[in-house]
Scaffold this motif. Sequence first.
Motif, PDB file in Angstrom:
ATOM      1  N   ALA A  12      -2.604 -12.165 -12.364  1.00 40.05           N
ATOM      2  CA  ALA A  12      -1.297 -11.513 -12.490  1.00 40.05           C
ATOM      3  C   ALA A  12      -0.811 -11.086 -11.108  1.00 40.05           C
ATOM      4  CB  ALA A  12      -1.393 -10.297 -13.404  1.00 40.05           C
ATOM      5  N   LEU A  13       0.503 -11.122 -10.907  1.00 45.40           N
ATOM      6  CA  LEU A  13       1.082 -10.587  -9.676  1.00 45.40           C
ATOM      7  C   LEU A  13       1.364  -9.119  -9.936  1.00 45.40           C
ATOM      8  CD1 LEU A  13       1.944 -11.570  -6.836  1.00 45.40           C
ATOM      9  CD2 LEU A  13       4.279 -11.610  -7.700  1.00 45.40           C
ATOM     10  N   ALA A  14       0.425  -8.267  -9.564  1.00 42.15           N
ATOM     11  CA  ALA A  14       0.419  -6.857  -9.942  1.00 42.15           C
ATOM     12  C   ALA A  14       0.542  -6.004  -8.694  1.00 42.15           C
ATOM     13  CB  ALA A  14      -0.872  -6.527 -10.693  1.00 42.15           C
ATOM     14  N   ILE A  15       1.577  -5.162  -8.639  1.00 44.66           N
ATOM     15  CA  ILE A  15       1.932  -4.451  -7.417  1.00 44.66           C
ATOM     16  C   ILE A  15       2.018  -2.947  -7.674  1.00 44.66           C
ATOM     17  CG2 ILE A  15       3.706  -4.197  -5.622  1.00 44.66           C
ATOM     18  CD1 ILE A  15       4.522  -7.100  -6.197  1.00 44.66           C
ATOM     19  N   GLY A  16       1.374  -2.165  -6.826  1.00 49.94           N
ATOM     20  CA  GLY A  16       1.530  -0.722  -6.875  1.00 49.94           C
ATOM     21  C   GLY A  16       2.879  -0.324  -6.309  1.00 49.94           C
ATOM     22  N   ALA A  17       3.534   0.642  -6.931  1.00 49.07           N
ATOM     23  CA  ALA A  17       4.888   1.031  -6.527  1.00 49.07           C
ATOM     24  C   ALA A  17       5.076   2.528  -6.698  1.00 49.07           C
ATOM     25  CB  ALA A  17       5.922   0.271  -7.356  1.00 49.07           C
ATOM     26  N   GLY A  18       6.144   3.034  -6.098  1.00 47.37           N
ATOM     27  CA  GLY A  18       6.500   4.431  -6.275  1.00 47.37           C
ATOM     28  C   GLY A  18       7.038   4.684  -7.672  1.00 47.37           C
ATOM     29  N   GLY A  52       1.247   8.564  13.583  1.00 44.21           N
ATOM     30  CA  GLY A  52       0.732   7.396  14.285  1.00 44.21           C
ATOM     31  C   GLY A  52       0.853   6.139  13.444  1.00 44.21           C
ATOM     32  N   GLU A  53      -0.142   5.273  13.541  1.00 45.54           N
ATOM     33  CA  GLU A  53      -0.160   4.025  12.783  1.00 45.54           C
ATOM     34  C   GLU A  53      -0.499   4.288  11.307  1.00 45.54           C
ATOM     35  OE1 GLU A  53       0.681   1.151  13.861  1.00 45.54           O
ATOM     36  OE2 GLU A  53       0.213   0.974  16.015  1.00 45.54           O
ATOM     37  N   ASN A  54       0.058   3.455  10.447  1.00 41.67           N
ATOM     38  CA  ASN A  54      -0.315   3.416   9.025  1.00 41.67           C
ATOM     39  C   ASN A  54      -0.112   4.767   8.345  1.00 41.67           C
ATOM     40  OD1 ASN A  54      -1.228   1.888   6.825  1.00 41.67           O
ATOM     41  ND2 ASN A  54      -3.357   2.488   7.134  1.00 41.67           N
ATOM     42  N   TYR A  55       0.963   5.441   8.676  1.00 40.39           N
ATOM     43  CA  TYR A  55       1.258   6.749   8.094  1.00 40.39           C
ATOM     44  C   TYR A  55       1.495   6.606   6.583  1.00 40.39           C
ATOM     45  CZ  TYR A  55       3.555  11.238   7.263  1.00 40.39           C
ATOM     46  OH  TYR A  55       3.892  12.479   6.774  1.00 40.39           O
ATOM     47  N   GLY A  56       0.810   7.438   5.792  1.00 42.14           N
ATOM     48  CA  GLY A  56       0.991   7.432   4.338  1.00 42.14           C
ATOM     49  C   GLY A  56       0.136   6.428   3.603  1.00 42.14           C
ATOM     50  N   GLN A  57      -1.010   6.058   4.187  1.00 43.60           N
ATOM     51  CA  GLN A  57      -1.895   5.122   3.493  1.00 43.60           C
ATOM     52  C   GLN A  57      -2.524   5.789   2.275  1.00 43.60           C
ATOM     53  OE1 GLN A  57      -5.795   4.049   4.724  1.00 43.60           O
ATOM     54  NE2 GLN A  57      -6.050   5.763   6.118  1.00 43.60           N
ATOM     55  N   GLY A  58      -3.085   4.961   1.395  1.00 41.43           N
ATOM     56  CA  GLY A  58      -3.803   5.502   0.246  1.00 41.43           C
ATOM     57  C   GLY A  58      -3.004   5.452  -1.038  1.00 41.43           C
ATOM     58  N   SER A  59      -3.063   6.523  -1.805  1.00 41.85           N
ATOM     59  CA  SER A  59      -2.461   6.581  -3.130  1.00 41.85           C
ATOM     60  C   SER A  59      -0.952   6.345  -3.085  1.00 41.85           C
ATOM     61  CB  SER A  59      -2.747   7.950  -3.752  1.00 41.85           C
ATOM     62  OG  SER A  59      -1.935   8.173  -4.880  1.00 41.85           O
ATOM     63  N   SER A  60      -0.424   5.851  -4.202  1.00 41.36           N
ATOM     64  CA  SER A  60       1.023   5.622  -4.329  1.00 41.36           C
ATOM     65  C   SER A  60       1.781   6.899  -4.631  1.00 41.36           C
ATOM     66  CB  SER A  60       1.289   4.617  -5.456  1.00 41.36           C
ATOM     67  OG  SER A  60       0.965   5.201  -6.712  1.00 41.36           O
ATOM     68  N   ARG A  61       1.089   8.017  -4.747  1.00 44.47           N
ATOM     69  CA  ARG A  61       1.706   9.228  -5.289  1.00 44.47           C
ATOM     70  C   ARG A  61       3.034   9.582  -4.605  1.00 44.47           C
ATOM     71  NH1 ARG A  61      -3.099  12.500  -2.857  1.00 44.47           N
ATOM     72  NH2 ARG A  61      -4.124  11.221  -4.392  1.00 44.47           N
ATOM     73  N   GLU A  62       4.048   9.643  -5.435  1.00 44.40           N
ATOM     74  CA  GLU A  62       5.404   9.965  -4.987  1.00 44.40           C
ATOM     75  C   GLU A  62       5.499  11.395  -4.477  1.00 44.40           C
ATOM     76  OE1 GLU A  62       9.597   8.514  -6.953  1.00 44.40           O
ATOM     77  OE2 GLU A  62       8.033   9.336  -8.230  1.00 44.40           O
ATOM     78  N   ALA A 104       3.875  12.805  -2.310  1.00 48.84           N
ATOM     79  CA  ALA A 104       3.754  12.872  -0.859  1.00 48.84           C
ATOM     80  C   ALA A 104       5.093  12.699  -0.159  1.00 48.84           C
ATOM     81  CB  ALA A 104       2.763  11.821  -0.361  1.00 48.84           C
ATOM     82  N   ALA A 105       6.112  12.258  -0.904  1.00 41.45           N
ATOM     83  CA  ALA A 105       7.484  12.232  -0.390  1.00 41.45           C
ATOM     84  C   ALA A 105       8.307  13.374  -0.987  1.00 41.45           C
ATOM     85  CB  ALA A 105       8.145  10.898  -0.699  1.00 41.45           C
ATOM     86  N   LEU A 106       8.059  13.698  -2.253  1.00 41.50           N
ATOM     87  CA  LEU A 106       8.840  14.744  -2.920  1.00 41.50           C
ATOM     88  C   LEU A 106       8.546  16.135  -2.351  1.00 41.50           C
ATOM     89  CD1 LEU A 106       8.618  13.508  -6.623  1.00 41.50           C
ATOM     90  CD2 LEU A 106      10.587  13.370  -5.085  1.00 41.50           C
ATOM     91  N   VAL A 107       7.293  16.383  -1.960  1.00 44.79           N
ATOM     92  CA  VAL A 107       6.955  17.684  -1.380  1.00 44.79           C
ATOM     93  C   VAL A 107       7.662  17.882  -0.035  1.00 44.79           C
ATOM     94  CG1 VAL A 107       5.066  18.958  -0.271  1.00 44.79           C
ATOM     95  CG2 VAL A 107       4.806  18.147  -2.615  1.00 44.79           C
ATOM     96  N   ALA A 148       2.592   2.895   5.794  1.00 47.06           N
ATOM     97  CA  ALA A 148       2.070   2.192   4.625  1.00 47.06           C
ATOM     98  C   ALA A 148       3.238   1.834   3.708  1.00 47.06           C
ATOM     99  CB  ALA A 148       1.056   3.065   3.890  1.00 47.06           C
ATOM    100  N   ARG A 149       3.152   0.670   3.071  1.00 49.09           N
ATOM    101  CA  ARG A 149       4.289   0.104   2.336  1.00 49.09           C
ATOM    102  C   ARG A 149       4.837   1.028   1.257  1.00 49.09           C
ATOM    103  NH1 ARG A 149       4.617  -2.277  -2.588  1.00 49.09           N
ATOM    104  NH2 ARG A 149       2.346  -2.150  -2.798  1.00 49.09           N
ATOM    105  N   ILE A 150       3.983   1.505   0.360  1.00 48.21           N
ATOM    106  CA  ILE A 150       4.483   2.280  -0.777  1.00 48.21           C
ATOM    107  C   ILE A 150       5.056   3.615  -0.306  1.00 48.21           C
ATOM    108  CG2 ILE A 150       3.916   3.335  -2.997  1.00 48.21           C
ATOM    109  CD1 ILE A 150       1.705   1.314  -3.350  1.00 48.21           C
ATOM    110  N   HIS A 151       4.386   4.243   0.641  1.00 48.24           N
ATOM    111  CA  HIS A 151       4.884   5.543   1.098  1.00 48.24           C
ATOM    112  C   HIS A 151       6.237   5.393   1.784  1.00 48.24           C
ATOM    113  CE1 HIS A 151       4.811   9.736   2.062  1.00 48.24           C
ATOM    114  NE2 HIS A 151       4.934   9.493   3.356  1.00 48.24           N
TER     115      HIS A 151
END
Length: 585
Positions: free
Chosen positions: A130-136, A525-535, A537-540, A555-558
Amino acid sequence: MKGTIVHKILKNHLIEGELEVNKEIAIKLNQTLTQDSTGTMVYLQLETMNIDKIKTDLSVAYIDHNTLQAGFENADDHEFIKSAAAKYGLIFSKPGGGICHQVHLERFAKPGITLIGSDSHTPTAGGLGALAIGAGGLDVAVGMANGYYYLTVPKVFNIHLTGKLNDKLNGKDVILTILKKLSVKGGVGYIMEYSGPGVKSLSVTDRATICNMGAELGATTSIFPSDENTLDFLTKQNRREDYVALKADSDAEYENRLEINLDEIVPMVAMPHNPDNVVAVESNKLKVDQVAVGSCTNSSYSDMMKVAKILEGNKVHPDVSLVVAPGSSNILRQLSKNGALNIFIESGARILESACGPCIGMGQAPKSEGVSLRTFNRNFKGRSGTMDAKVYLVSPETAAISAIKGYLTDPREIDMDLTIEEPDNYGTSDNYFIYPKEENLGKPVVQGPNIKPFPKAVPLTDTVEKKVILKVEDNITTDDICPSNAKLLPFRSNIPYLSKFSFKTIIDDFYDRAIENEGGIIVGGENYGQGSSREHAALVPLFLGVKAVIAKSFARIHRSNLINSGILPLVFKNKDDYDKINEFS
């Protein structure tokens, strides 16, 4: 990317745009999934969209993260999500039913479909093709409301597999090897597509393990071909009709390539405190205090049975606490029938419910300065619930033998065949699902007192003038921005409360800085916001008035979550400029 599995699926689902790398396209969306840690925000957002019913083929709302009910908060969230599922026509998976990605692999994912989920490990379903993608969360809500998903076409990274894994090894050792070679930034901008003669030696669940931790590479997703192993898995799950053969063309074009010989893989371990801090396992007498087996990475039937085989006739070391969490209620049911559960108990293991549990800090925090071996996917500092604990990521095989010995041990020391014979039929367990009913569509949701409205962005102004209230290094995680532990997880629906703990793993006074300066700017720095997709981290930061984050890379999702929240994600044109900016400048 022509001729790749990725290209074929995107082409079959294309609604708008051109299939060229870095171009934005819209694709038809077949399925979505949410879990309760991120799900309340998804359904609060869906509530604002004024729709009658979701437009995907199938969507599932899982309860698997916040299952400890020490107060009313988690139970209220569960009831809210349950009522939203009934209102909009989703399947609701009750607490105890299992970890979303393991259950979705068993019951709903199909080769060739598109799936997005409000969890960064949604790519697990790539093990089935499956083409399965993590998203906000907002992207998932929009996907359910409209039936399509916008994305920027990634490059495709081919990982060509040859050889065959030793029976003491696991898909976990494969992906840890890849992380060692590529790092947590090595997959950024790519979809990882697996090919080669070595693929046929990997079970669907080993493939799922590899796809699961592709998220730690920073990849958009990962995917395997759909072949005879896929057919066997689906047949045993009583879903033979869902099988579709899927493979890349012989002349498929890839933007990057890595050769991995499975014959050369050895047991690997990710050292504290990052998933790419990987070395080979050596029986070096590293004393172990805790061992945890489970998570969406390694909680399959075969993983559990290998652990049972190693534990049979043995005792957990007196100085070790071993906890085991099967990935689904159906796996737990099978273990109870075939005697494996009895083996766990006789060995001295503790049995946890089928849920995420310790992986996301929901219980089983190690002791102070404890050493914990975990079959999980992340070992960020403090994620376990104990800030000074040292968490190591290993395979179930390494975990089990180490639990007996009391120190980190190479599983190849075991003098037994660890080949697992899968059952002819896995059976099904529907007792934890609540399926949608026509008569419940449109009924109002149930919203408890802990569920607060999500903060809303205001239109951006032409200029932004704010102080830099925080400067951080590379690889800042969403766990840093919005900490996750058993004390805070019940407040996932309460952004005002969560905001008081923002960046607590880095500094103690970020909340105060933001309040005193009426918001501000963060430099990373580099790769800011890596890890969980948790929204969150932007809403706070949105709630605290943060207007922009300037980083070397995101990081893409963040990055998507920041945009969705109205916070500018700005990238240094010259990375050396990072050194010229100081806090409160």
